[in-house]
Design a protein around this motif. Sequence first.
Motif, PDB file in Angstrom:
ATOM      1  N   PHE A   1      -3.866   0.795  -6.862  1.00 38.84           N
ATOM      2  CA  PHE A   1      -2.738   1.659  -6.521  1.00 38.84           C
ATOM      3  C   PHE A   1      -1.696   1.655  -7.642  1.00 38.84           C
ATOM      4  CE2 PHE A   1      -0.803  -2.330  -5.053  1.00 38.84           C
ATOM      5  CZ  PHE A   1       0.522  -2.174  -5.426  1.00 38.84           C
ATOM      6  N   TRP A   2      -1.606   0.523  -8.360  1.00 46.33           N
ATOM      7  CA  TRP A   2      -0.618   0.443  -9.453  1.00 46.33           C
ATOM      8  C   TRP A   2      -1.195   1.001 -10.747  1.00 46.33           C
ATOM      9  CZ3 TRP A   2       0.539  -1.514 -14.212  1.00 46.33           C
ATOM     10  CH2 TRP A   2       1.893  -1.590 -14.559  1.00 46.33           C
TER      11      TRP A   2
ATOM     12  N   GLN B   1       3.944   0.808  -2.935  1.00 45.80           N
ATOM     13  CA  GLN B   1       3.896  -0.636  -2.831  1.00 45.80           C
ATOM     14  C   GLN B   1       4.217  -1.296  -4.156  1.00 45.80           C
ATOM     15  OE1 GLN B   1       0.526  -2.097  -0.706  1.00 45.80           O
ATOM     16  NE2 GLN B   1       0.481  -4.036  -1.808  1.00 45.80           N
TER      17      GLN B   1
ATOM     18  N   ASP C   1       6.481   7.767   4.093  1.00 49.52           N
ATOM     19  CA  ASP C   1       5.080   7.393   4.239  1.00 49.52           C
ATOM     20  C   ASP C   1       4.487   8.069   5.469  1.00 49.52           C
ATOM     21  OD1 ASP C   1       2.674   6.120   4.094  1.00 49.52           O
ATOM     22  OD2 ASP C   1       3.529   4.116   3.844  1.00 49.52           O
TER      23      ASP C   1
ATOM     24  N   GLY D   1      -3.210   2.755   3.640  1.00 48.34           N
ATOM     25  CA  GLY D   1      -3.707   3.316   2.387  1.00 48.34           C
ATOM     26  C   GLY D   1      -2.638   4.099   1.667  1.00 48.34           C
ATOM     27  N   SER D   2      -1.844   4.854   2.417  1.00 47.01           N
ATOM     28  CA  SER D   2      -0.776   5.647   1.796  1.00 47.01           C
ATOM     29  C   SER D   2       0.266   4.748   1.187  1.00 47.01           C
ATOM     30  CB  SER D   2      -0.146   6.561   2.841  1.00 47.01           C
ATOM     31  OG  SER D   2       0.904   7.303   2.276  1.00 47.01           O
ATOM     32  N   ARG D   3       0.632   3.670   1.865  1.00 50.29           N
ATOM     33  CA  ARG D   3       1.612   2.748   1.316  1.00 50.29           C
ATOM     34  C   ARG D   3       1.105   2.146   0.030  1.00 50.29           C
ATOM     35  NH1 ARG D   3       2.100   1.339   6.750  1.00 50.29           N
ATOM     36  NH2 ARG D   3       0.791  -0.501   6.478  1.00 50.29           N
ATOM     37  N   GLN D   4      -0.156   1.775  -0.017  1.00 47.74           N
ATOM     38  CA  GLN D   4      -0.725   1.212  -1.232  1.00 47.74           C
ATOM     39  C   GLN D   4      -0.699   2.223  -2.360  1.00 47.74           C
ATOM     40  OE1 GLN D   4      -4.642  -0.420  -0.751  1.00 47.74           O
ATOM     41  NE2 GLN D   4      -3.807  -2.476  -0.807  1.00 47.74           N
ATOM     42  N   ASP D   5      -1.111   3.439  -2.058  1.00 48.27           N
ATOM     43  CA  ASP D   5      -1.246   4.444  -3.109  1.00 48.27           C
ATOM     44  C   ASP D   5       0.082   4.917  -3.655  1.00 48.27           C
ATOM     45  OD1 ASP D   5      -3.942   4.291  -2.837  1.00 48.27           O
ATOM     46  OD2 ASP D   5      -4.113   6.027  -1.510  1.00 48.27           O
ATOM     47  N   GLN D   6       1.166   4.865  -2.841  1.00 48.72           N
ATOM     48  CA  GLN D   6       2.370   5.569  -3.248  1.00 48.72           C
ATOM     49  C   GLN D   6       3.584   4.705  -3.518  1.00 48.72           C
ATOM     50  OE1 GLN D   6       3.162   9.199  -1.090  1.00 48.72           O
ATOM     51  NE2 GLN D   6       1.144   9.167  -0.206  1.00 48.72           N
TER      52      GLN D   6
ATOM     53  N   ASN E   1      -3.386   3.281 -11.140  1.00 49.42           N
ATOM     54  CA  ASN E   1      -3.592   4.725 -11.083  1.00 49.42           C
ATOM     55  C   ASN E   1      -2.350   5.498 -10.686  1.00 49.42           C
ATOM     56  OD1 ASN E   1      -6.287   4.167 -11.647  1.00 49.42           O
ATOM     57  ND2 ASN E   1      -6.801   3.982  -9.466  1.00 49.42           N
ATOM     58  N   ARG E   2      -1.211   4.823 -10.576  1.00 50.49           N
ATOM     59  CA  ARG E   2       0.006   5.482 -10.145  1.00 50.49           C
ATOM     60  C   ARG E   2       0.409   6.574 -11.127  1.00 50.49           C
ATOM     61  NH1 ARG E   2       5.243   1.854  -9.471  1.00 50.49           N
ATOM     62  NH2 ARG E   2       5.113   1.961 -11.736  1.00 50.49           N
TER      63      ARG E   2
END
Length: 205
Positions: free
Chosen positions: A199-200, A78, A66, A71-76, A202-203
């Motif tokens: 984040f989920w 979490q 990370d 924001g990065s943690r959420q997007d990638q 659109n993963r």
Amino acid sequence: MTPLTGPEEDQLRLALGMIGEAAEEGGSDSDQSPRRVWMKRPGTIAGALVAAAAVGLVLLAYGLADDGSAGSRQDQGQALTDVERIACSLKIAEGNIAAIKEHPEQADAVKVTLTVTDWIKPKQGSQRQIQFTAMSGKWKGEPAYSTGEHLLVVVMDRPGEPAEIFRVGGAGTSRTLAAARSRIDKDLPAAAKTECPAFWRNRGQ
């Protein structure tokens, strides 16, 4: 960073459940000294430590990959909470296995047809039978699924995402059908007011 896949999330949830159960078991001997508890249950304590170390390594790997921003943690990477998982699910139901087929593209997965006996989400489902992909019992270190077996299934609202399966005799107390149904029933009201996180949804896009 590559986000957790469905099977990886399943493994992580299983490990966390094992740690919680081991901790509860060890904590039941409150009248004994730590040394006596360790001597009485070396396998349980050691198993919990191994599981904790494995989970820690997974979380550490994602933390190092990370960039440090929320924001990065959420997007990638979490994971979903229990309430969010219900909110992100397309179907939740109990039923009996009508048919099982090998997955044509995944050696560790099977295609399951379930005859629904009780709809949970939606409350009044229109389908008598549903089909979904599930990780095989062999992949999870459990007995193979069998025709007629009663299951609780959580089908996620994303193509290709393996369904989460809970069996009557699940691996670990927290993984049994009865325990899962109790948690889901408790969380349903909150899930109805919760939006599936972007984040989920659109993963992988």
